[in-house]
Design a protein around this motif. Structure first.
Motif, short mmCIF file in Angstrom:
data_model
loop_
_atom_site.label_atom_id
_atom_site.label_comp_id
_atom_site.label_asym_id
_atom_site.label_seq_id
_atom_site.Cartn_x
_atom_site.Cartn_y
_atom_site.Cartn_z
N VAL A 1 0.85 -1.25 0.00
CA VAL A 1 0.01 0.17 0.11
C VAL A 1 0.96 1.29 -0.01
O VAL A 1 0.75 2.23 -0.59
CB VAL A 1 -1.06 0.21 1.17
CG1 VAL A 1 -1.43 1.47 1.44
CG2 VAL A 1 -2.17 -1.16 1.07
N ALA B 1 -7.48 1.49 2.74
CA ALA B 1 -7.14 0.60 2.06
C ALA B 1 -7.08 -0.66 2.51
O ALA B 1 -7.34 -1.85 2.32
CB ALA B 1 -5.96 0.96 0.89
N VAL C 1 -4.59 -4.11 -4.87
CA VAL C 1 -4.08 -3.03 -4.13
C VAL C 1 -4.16 -1.49 -4.56
O VAL C 1 -4.81 -0.65 -4.01
CB VAL C 1 -2.43 -3.09 -3.98
CG1 VAL C 1 -1.77 -2.11 -3.21
CG2 VAL C 1 -2.01 -4.39 -3.33
N LEU D 1 -6.56 1.23 -3.02
CA LEU D 1 -6.15 2.72 -2.92
C LEU D 1 -6.77 3.73 -3.58
O LEU D 1 -7.05 4.94 -3.21
CB LEU D 1 -4.57 2.67 -3.38
CG LEU D 1 -3.43 2.14 -2.39
CD1 LEU D 1 -2.11 1.80 -3.04
CD2 LEU D 1 -3.35 3.10 -1.26
#
Length: 95
Positions: free
Chosen positions: A11, A39, A70, A74
């Motif tokens: 992240v 996230a 990911v 995000l």
């Protein structure tokens, strides 16, 4: 080596890419922390306790599908935090 969540590293490693893609997204530490928390709460953690485990876990996330998870998490996080920042407007820094 301590126990480590590889997903957290993923992240943080990808955050600037996603923040830079969102026009007007704030890059301050408070917003970055909020983006990471949002996230990470939507991604499955991947804990390791050895250097070998870290290498194997990172190899798993070289897979495009894992990387996309990911990026999607995000992107959602940046959208939410940008819409509802937790700081005063005077502190907002658009880089």
């Amino acid at each position: 080596m301590q126990v480590m969540n590889i997903m957290e590293k993923m992240v943080w490693d990808n955050m600037d890419i996603v923040l830079d893609a969102k026009k007007g997204a704030c890059h301050c530490e408070k917003c970055r922390a909020d983006v990471a928390a949002y996230a990470l709460n939507r991604l499955k953690p991947k804990y390791v306790a050895t250097p070998k485990g870290e290498t194997l876990a990172k190899a798993d996330y070289l897979d495009i599908q894992s990387h996309l998870k990911v990026i999607v998490a995000l992107t959602e996080a940046v959208e939410i935090v940008a819409a509802y920042p937790r700081h005063e407007k005077e502190q907002k820094r658009n880089l």
